[in-house]
Every structure is written in structure tokens, then in C-alpha cells.
Design a protein around this motif. Structure first.
Motif, mmCIF file in Angstrom:
data_model
loop_
_atom_site.group_PDB
_atom_site.id
_atom_site.type_symbol
_atom_site.label_atom_id
_atom_site.label_comp_id
_atom_site.label_asym_id
_atom_site.label_seq_id
_atom_site.Cartn_x
_atom_site.Cartn_y
_atom_site.Cartn_z
ATOM 1 N N PRO A 85 -6.497 -23.175 -3.393
ATOM 2 C CA PRO A 85 -6.880 -22.883 -4.522
ATOM 3 C C PRO A 85 -8.374 -22.741 -5.251
ATOM 4 C CG PRO A 85 -4.557 -22.848 -4.791
ATOM 5 C CD PRO A 85 -4.795 -23.812 -4.620
ATOM 6 N N GLN A 86 -8.682 -21.835 -4.926
ATOM 7 C CA GLN A 86 -10.546 -21.331 -5.341
ATOM 8 C C GLN A 86 -10.778 -21.099 -6.266
ATOM 9 O OE1 GLN A 86 -13.462 -21.150 -2.114
ATOM 10 N NE2 GLN A 86 -15.332 -22.308 -3.571
ATOM 11 N N ILE A 87 -11.274 -21.309 -7.840
ATOM 12 C CA ILE A 87 -11.849 -20.176 -9.013
ATOM 13 C C ILE A 87 -13.404 -20.680 -9.135
ATOM 14 C CG2 ILE A 87 -11.390 -19.152 -11.026
ATOM 15 C CD1 ILE A 87 -8.410 -19.901 -10.800
ATOM 16 N N SER A 88 -14.398 -20.013 -8.578
ATOM 17 C CA SER A 88 -15.306 -20.329 -9.281
ATOM 18 C C SER A 88 -16.109 -19.513 -10.303
ATOM 19 C CB SER A 88 -16.182 -19.034 -7.887
ATOM 20 O OG SER A 88 -17.815 -19.813 -7.935
ATOM 21 N N PRO A 89 -16.213 -20.218 -11.090
ATOM 22 C CA PRO A 89 -16.905 -19.578 -12.491
ATOM 23 C C PRO A 89 -18.081 -18.995 -13.212
ATOM 24 C CG PRO A 89 -16.977 -22.501 -12.751
ATOM 25 C CD PRO A 89 -16.894 -21.965 -11.389
ATOM 26 N N SER A 90 -19.011 -19.111 -11.571
ATOM 27 C CA SER A 90 -19.746 -18.387 -11.651
ATOM 28 C C SER A 90 -20.526 -18.239 -10.577
ATOM 29 C CB SER A 90 -21.061 -19.707 -12.234
ATOM 30 O OG SER A 90 -20.638 -20.845 -11.097
ATOM 31 N N ALA A 91 -20.055 -18.118 -9.711
ATOM 32 C CA ALA A 91 -20.151 -17.401 -8.047
ATOM 33 C C ALA A 91 -20.162 -16.004 -8.172
ATOM 34 C CB ALA A 91 -20.016 -18.158 -6.835
ATOM 35 N N THR A 92 -21.922 -15.045 -8.135
ATOM 36 C CA THR A 92 -21.336 -13.593 -8.757
ATOM 37 C C THR A 92 -21.873 -13.102 -7.238
ATOM 38 O OG1 THR A 92 -23.959 -14.067 -9.512
ATOM 39 C CG2 THR A 92 -21.747 -14.114 -10.779
ATOM 40 N N ALA A 93 -21.976 -13.651 -6.124
ATOM 41 C CA ALA A 93 -22.599 -12.800 -4.999
ATOM 42 C C ALA A 93 -21.586 -11.992 -4.849
ATOM 43 C CB ALA A 93 -23.237 -13.366 -3.679
ATOM 44 N N ASN A 153 -4.997 -30.089 -5.463
ATOM 45 C CA ASN A 153 -4.328 -29.224 -5.771
ATOM 46 C C ASN A 153 -4.774 -28.044 -5.951
ATOM 47 O OD1 ASN A 153 -3.478 -32.056 -7.668
ATOM 48 N ND2 ASN A 153 -1.441 -30.779 -7.163
ATOM 49 N N GLY A 154 -5.891 -27.396 -6.641
ATOM 50 C CA GLY A 154 -6.888 -26.776 -6.976
ATOM 51 C C GLY A 154 -8.567 -26.728 -7.068
ATOM 52 N N VAL A 155 -9.194 -26.065 -6.998
ATOM 53 C CA VAL A 155 -10.429 -26.673 -7.313
ATOM 54 C C VAL A 155 -11.120 -25.211 -8.482
ATOM 55 C CG1 VAL A 155 -13.172 -26.184 -6.288
ATOM 56 C CG2 VAL A 155 -10.866 -27.867 -4.892
ATOM 57 N N VAL A 156 -12.229 -25.773 -8.649
ATOM 58 C CA VAL A 156 -12.776 -24.959 -10.629
ATOM 59 C C VAL A 156 -14.000 -24.953 -9.636
ATOM 60 C CG1 VAL A 156 -13.687 -24.434 -12.319
ATOM 61 C CG2 VAL A 156 -11.367 -25.009 -11.675
ATOM 62 N N GLY A 157 -14.808 -23.965 -9.002
ATOM 63 C CA GLY A 157 -16.330 -23.533 -8.560
ATOM 64 C C GLY A 157 -16.450 -23.234 -7.138
ATOM 65 N N HIS A 158 -17.297 -23.214 -6.017
ATOM 66 C CA HIS A 158 -18.929 -24.176 -6.675
ATOM 67 C C HIS A 158 -19.733 -23.353 -7.493
ATOM 68 C CE1 HIS A 158 -18.536 -26.761 -2.360
ATOM 69 N NE2 HIS A 158 -17.193 -26.707 -3.475
ATOM 70 N N PHE A 159 -20.607 -24.029 -8.588
ATOM 71 C CA PHE A 159 -21.229 -23.511 -9.575
ATOM 72 C C PHE A 159 -21.938 -22.417 -8.449
ATOM 73 C CE2 PHE A 159 -25.749 -22.476 -10.656
ATOM 74 C CZ PHE A 159 -25.156 -22.285 -11.742
ATOM 75 N N ASN A 160 -23.015 -22.138 -7.255
ATOM 76 C CA ASN A 160 -24.002 -21.350 -6.786
ATOM 77 C C ASN A 160 -23.117 -20.432 -5.924
ATOM 78 O OD1 ASN A 160 -25.128 -24.290 -6.861
ATOM 79 N ND2 ASN A 160 -26.872 -22.250 -7.333
ATOM 80 N N SER A 161 -23.403 -19.178 -5.244
ATOM 81 C CA SER A 161 -22.584 -18.181 -3.849
ATOM 82 C C SER A 161 -22.556 -18.888 -3.120
ATOM 83 C CB SER A 161 -23.363 -16.859 -4.694
ATOM 84 O OG SER A 161 -23.096 -16.454 -5.634
ATOM 85 N N GLY A 162 -24.516 -19.440 -2.319
ATOM 86 C CA GLY A 162 -24.684 -20.099 -2.041
ATOM 87 C C GLY A 162 -23.396 -21.080 -1.217
#
Lengths: 307, 365
Positions: free
Chosen positions: B115-123, B91-100
Motif C-alpha cells: 500500500p502507498q499513500i501519497s500525502p501530496s500528489a494531486t494529479a 510494509n507500507g509507503v508514505v509518498g511520493h511527494f510529487n505527482s510525477g
């Protein structure tokens, strides 16, 4: 000039590590025509064992060089055992199989060793305790650290020892005989199985030493460190002429210096078009160039295909 | 009334619970596995706490199930696991870790409307692709690069700068932002060298930089390289300042660099843990279960909470129904207030600078 000298020193240090690992490839290839792709992972096992022992003893109050010595003296028998087992279990049953079979097995063994290491030591990068003093000596504007001296010195000693063993001893004679023709060697009373086992064990001992050097020098070890290192050392062995002992030493040193110089000067030489990101490309470019003009490597001799 | 509700709840069989699947993707093997596992644990903590307190969405009692996937920090693997999660009906995704990895995966989630929420991809490019389903709860590299450049030139008075990056989407992204902003601040770039995210030998590029003697070296990349790099730098007798971005700012960096880590600078998006509104309580809950926090677990916790809150507000776990609620969400998370701008970037993202002092990262005022 200082920078040039420093890059040269960096290259020689890196190169002597490559040489030690390349010797392992070349020994095995010379004797049985097999490229032992698991060799890089034996280096990793050596690094991991040294690291574990060093960590245990780091706070024991013993002097740093002694701890490192104990570490590598534990790693050498451990790697010898691994090397022996790998040969006994994975390669010997395939001695007379088509050439491709042991090659695939070698890759399988490599993956197996990596995964075992991951289970034993975990997936993270492990840091090597700073046990050798970080002091550096200034030589003509460049600096040499204790560990760099240790690496170059011990790798020279090991290579000299190996040359002596191959050239001057009965065992060396038997190894050279097996390399030339296993059947005839058997007829002359050489136990080929024992010789092959000894070759693997010898190569693994060199790998263990190289593992100690890499992890102590860069201060880091992890379960898949053997792959790239093995690939580079294999390249060095091919560069020098695979199967040739002096070739592996020369190839290793050359590759180390080329890589260092490539990373240091490529940007300046090409006016910024190619930077240090082409470091590896440069090393392989030199390899291709050498193979075009000398297909059997720098010191390799043209030999007929084995039956 | 409450008694009746409770009674009706009690009658419900446990098996009849509604299940909402949340995908959690990070590198769980390889050099960045400690950081990936940290993110995964943040998602798991959020799910466990929500499940324990009882979750009701659209009148139905619901339980969260976390599906963890390992993308090995590899862009190609990332698209494979993203497709796998879509096929499993998350139903939803937390990730991915890297921008790449987040960038190629975001197209797959967008096509599936998840819906995708990245906790850490900063690019910067991650949210710049125009996907409606792409969000992040972390400050992006444009804001971070600007803060880093101001710090390097303004606070540390660096006149000449050398940059090294690991040629990943993240490392190169942050290095380029930093380079642009540092030049704008008036610093001169003397070298830009490259390495890879699997390298352990930096002596050659460091020696080449040493010859140019810059005031400061900036590294765009992760801690597994930054740590040994710093160690090798000091072993080569290089005494200039070392500045990293969020990828270098972890306890692992200090472990790998050892005594050489002392004095290193790095930035991190957001506030330091002890200044986060919910930081103190989060640290207690997290460490009790999973041990030391590495980097982004508070963010993956908040990302999970944001997904679930949006579902609650919309009264539905259907991605197409709760997506509008997610883009308009306003909530107080552990890391601060969570709300998204039109691109899906976090609003009012902060950047904090840190220095290693006596073996740990201390936030600079």
C-alpha cells in the motif's frame, strides 16, 4: 513594437551575462585547449558569496548600490582564489596527460564545488534581498530597471578592460604567446605556469561578476545554478568561435537575444504549434545551423590541430 | 488484569519487539528539498508518537521504523528508490511527494502489493490507473482546478487569462484542469506559456504575456519558480493578479518573491491549518521538533496514521492482510476525517483559497 523592444532588452541583459561567463571558457580554452566545465560552478560561488555579504549588510543602512559593490568586491577575490586552487590542484598535475583526463577532472571539480556549496549554503533556493530600487525607466514603451542597466554597463566595462589587457599590455602579449605556442613562449622568457594561473584567475573574476548579476537580477541563488548557466555560456563561446575573445562576447549577446526572441515569438510565428517550451531547442538549432556553415564558430579561425 | 498485562510487557526484552517498516519518499535534495523534508518530518513525528505510546498489532508489541528515501523529484530516481524499498521489505509507503514521481512508483508498489499513500500528489492520473494499492489523503487536481477556475472567474472577475506551467506531471495537470474549467466558466485564454522546474529566468515569457495584457496569470508549478516569477513580473511593471495552486502556497514563495509577493493568490487542498480538527495541537508538536510547517506534513502524518490504524484493525502488518482494512478505513486525522473512495482518493476533499497579506498567507473566507 513595445513587446519587441522589451524582448530585445531582456535578451541583451541575459546576453551580457552569458558573454561574461563565455569569456571564462574561451580564455582557458584559448590558452591551454581545455574546456573547464567547473567554470559554471565558479559563477555559482560568486553568486553565493555576493548573496551572503548582501544579506549580512542588508539592514546596515548603507545605500543599496554600495552594498552590492561590497558584495561583488568580496566575491571577486573569493572566486579568484577558488579558480587558482582548482587550476593548481586539479589541472596542473594533468598538464601533459591525454586530453580526456583533464576533461573528466573538470566534471569532477564541478560536482565537488556543487556539493561543497550544498554543505555551506544548504539545499534550498536562497532569495536575494531587494537592495536596488525596483524603479524602471520607460524607453520607447519598454521598461528598463536599474539592475538591468548595472548589468549591461558593468559587463561592457569588464569586456573593454579585458580586450585592452589582452591587446595592449605585456601580460596580454605573454598570454597570446602562450596561446599560440607554449614551448616557444617559454623560450622567449614567458613563465607559462604563471600565465595559465593568471588566466584562470581572470576568468574567475569575470565569473564572480556574472554570479553577482545573475543572483541580483533574478533574485535567487542555489547550489546547482551553475550547471545550466555554464552549459549555455559554453554554447555561446562555441557559437562565437571558442578561443576567440570577441567571439565569446558576440556569441553571448546573440544567444541571449535568440533565447528571448525564441520564447517570445516562437508561438506566434509557428501558429501555436511550437510554444515557449521550445525556447532552448530554438537556441541550439541556431547553434547547429551556424556550426554547419562555419564549423569554427562565427568569429573563429580555422586552426590546425595542436600537436 | 491490567497489572498482569503490564507485568508481562515489562518482562519482554526490548530486542524482541516486532518491527514494521514504513517507507517515506520525497525529494530531500534539490529545489524542493524544504517541502520534501517537511513531508518526511510528518512521517517521523507520527512514528515517534506511536512508538512512544506503545503499539500493539495482533497481540504483538510492535515498533515503527521509518526508511527515508530521496527521489530528487525525478521520475527515474523515484522508480529506483521504490524498488529499493520493496526489496528492503517495507510494509507500507508514505509518498511520493510529487505527482510525477508518485505515478511511476505506484506501479512498482502495486506489483509488490504494498500500500502507498501519497500525502501530496494531486494529479488526477495518480489514482486513475486502477491500482488497488494506490491512495492519497489530499484533494486531487480535478477538484482543485474547478475551485481555482470558479475563484478566478467568479470572485476575481478575470475575463482574460494567461497560463504558465512547468511541464511536470503536477504543473501541467493542474494547468490543464484550470484551463478547461476557466474556459467553461466563460474566461478567454490569451496565452499558454511553458517553463521548467529548474528555470530561474521568466522575463521572456512574461514579456510576451505582458503584450497581451490579461487580467490574471495562473502558474501551475512549484514555489521555487513561482516566487522569482512573481518578482520578475512586478519588476516588468505587470500589475495583473497572480494565481497559483498548492505548489506555490508556501512560506518559501513569500521569501523568494519578497515584497512582490503581496496580493498573490493561491489555493491549497484541504482546510487551513487553524481550521483542521487537529491543527492547533499538531502545529505545537511539530514546530517544537522540526520548526516551521511548510506544506504537507499534516498530511504525511495522517497518511502514516492511516497505515498503522489499518494494520491495527487487521491485526497484521502483512500488506495483503491489512490492505482491505485500509481501503475501508474511517478515522479522524489531523487534517479531517480520512476515508477513501473506490479509486483511493480521499472522500470529501476540501479546497481553500489564500492571499498574501502583510507577508503571510491568509485564508480567504
Amino acid at each position: 513594437m513595445d513587446t519587441f523592444l522589451q524582448q530585445l532588452i531582456n535578451g541583451i541583459v541575459l546576453g551580457s551575462i552569458y558573454s561574461l561567463v563565455a569569456l571564462g571558457y574561451t580564455l582557458v580554452y584559448g590558452i591551454m585547449g581545455l574546456i573547464n566545465f567547473a567554470h559554471g560552478d565558479i559563477v555559482m560561488v560568486g553568486a553565493m558569496v555576493t548573496l551572503t555579504v548582501t544579506r549580512l549588510l542588508a539592514n546596515s543602512g548603507l545605500p543599496g548600490p554600495l552594498i552590492l559593490g561590497i558584495g561583488v568586491l568580496t566575491a571577486i577575490p573569493a572566486c579568484m582564489a577558488v579558480g587558482y586552487l582548482v587550476e593548481r590542484i586539479a589541472y596542473r598535475p594533468l598538464r601533459n596527460a591525454p586530453r580526456l583526463a583533464p576533461l573528466i577532472t573538470a566534471i569532477g571539480v564541478s560536482i565537488l564545488l556543487q556539493n561543497l556549496a550544498m554543505m555551506l549554503w544548504g539545499r534550498e533556493y536562497l532569495s536575494f534581498p531587494q537592495i536596488l530600487p525596483a524603479q524602471t525607466m520607460a524607453v520607447g514603451g519598454a521598461s528598463i530597471s536599474t539592475i538591468q542597466l548595472v548589468i549591461v554597463a558593468s559587463s561592457c566595462i569588464m569586456m573593454a578592460g579585458l580586450s585592452w589587457l589582452i591587446r595592449k599590455t605585456r601580460l596580454g602579449n605573454a598570454m597570446r604567446a602562450t596561446a599560440q605556442n607554449p614551448e616557444v613562449a617559454t623560450l622567449m622568457g614567458v613563465n607559462v605556469n604563471t600565465i595559465i594561473s593568471i588566466t584562470f584567475v581572470l576568468g574567475s573574476a569575470l565569473a564572480a561578476t556574472a554570479g553577482m548579476m545573475v543572483s541580483a537580477y533574478y533574485g535567487i541563488a542555489h547550489y546547482d545554478m551553475g550547471f545550466i548557466l555554464g552549459l549555455k555560456a559554453f554554447t555561446a563561446a562555441v557559437l562565437g568561435g571558442i578561443g576567440n575573445i570577441e567571439g565569446a562576447m558576440l556569441g553571448g549577446l546573440l544567444l541571449g537575444v535568440i533565447e528571448s526572441m525564441g520564447a517570445g515569438y516562437l508561438g506566434t510565428l509557428t501558429g501555436g504549434i511550437m510554444g515557449s517550451n521550445y525556447q532552448d531547442v530554438f537556441a541550439f538549432f541556431v547553434l547547429i545551423l551556424v556550426l554547419v556553415f562555419r564549423p569554427s564558430g562565427l568569429l573563429g579561425e580555422r586552426v590546425g590541430e595542436r600537436p | 488484569m491490567a497489572a498482569i498485562l503490564l507485568a508481562s510487557c515489562a518482562k519482554q526484552k526490548p530486542g524482541s519487539e516486532f518491527v514494521v517498516k514504513i517507507g517515506s519518499v520525497a525529494p530531500l535534495t534539490g529545489p524542493q528539498s524544504h517541502l520534501g523534508k517537511d513531508n518526511d518530518n510528518g512521517v517521523r513525528l507520527a512514528a515517534e508518537e506511536i512508538n512512544a505510546s506503545g503499539l500493539v498489532i495482533g497481540g504483538k508489541k510492535t515498533r515503527i521504523e521509518v526508511l527515508s528515501e530521496d527521489d530528487q523529484a525525478d521520475p527515474r530516481t523515484a522508480t529506483i528508490v521504490a524498488q529499493k524499498l520493496v526489496d528492503e521489505g517495507v510494509n507500507g509507503v508514505v509518498g511520493h511527494f510529487n505527482s510525477g514521481t508518485s505515478i511511476p512508483a505506484s506501479r512498482i508498489y502495486s506489483d509488490a502489493g504494498i500500500p502507498q499513500i501519497s500525502p501530496s500528489a494531486t494529479a488526477t492520473t495518480y489514482t486513475g490507473q486502477g491500482f488497488e494499492t494506490t491512495f492519497r489523503v489530499v484533494t486531487n487536481d480535478r477538484q482543485q482546478g474547478e475551485a481555482l477556475a470558479k475563484f478566478a472567474v467568479g470572485t476575481l472577475h478575470a475575463r482574460t487569462i494567461a497560463i504558465i506551467d512547468d511541464r511536470t506531471a503536477y504543473g501541467q495537470g493542474i494547468a490543464d484542469e484550470f484551463e478547461k474549467d476557466a474556459k467553461a466558466e466563460g474566461a478567454a485564454l490569451v496565452a499558454h506559456e511553458f517553463t521548467s522546474d529548474h528555470a530561474t529566468d521568466f522575463t521572456a515569457i512574461l514579456t510576451s504575456i505582458k503584450g497581451k495584457n490579461p487580467d490574471l496569470i495562473f502558474y501551475g508549478g512549484m514555489d521555487a519558480q513561482a516566487g522569482p516569477m512573481m518578482k520578475q513580473m512586478r519588476n516588468l511593471g505587470m500589475k495583473m493578479a497572480f494565481l497559483g495552486a498548492d505548489g506555490s502556497k508556501s512560506p518559501e514563495f513569500i521569501k523568494l518573491a519578497g515584497a512582490s509577493a503581496e496580493g498573490a493568490y493561491a489555493s491549497a487542498p484541504g482546510l487551513p491549518l487553524d481550521k483542521m480538527p487537529g491543527g492547533k495541537a499538531f502545529v505545537e508538536r511539530f514546530t517544537a521538533k522540526y520548526g516551521k510547517i511548510q506544506l504537507y506534513s499534516p498530511y504525511s502524518f495522517d497518511a502514516t496514521m492511516a497505515l498503522v490504524n489499518a494494520m491495527k484493525q487487521a491485526g497484521s502488518t502483512d500488506p495483503s492482510r491489512y490492505l482491505p482494512a485500509l481501503s475501508k478505513i474511517k478515522m479522524d486525522g489531523v487534517t479531517g476525517p480520512i476515508s477513501f473512495d473506490s479509486k483511493g482518493d480521499i472522500m470529501h476533499g476540501a479546497v481553500t483559497l489564500y492571499q498574501v497579506r502583510n507577508g503571510s498567507w491568509i485564508a480567504l473566507p
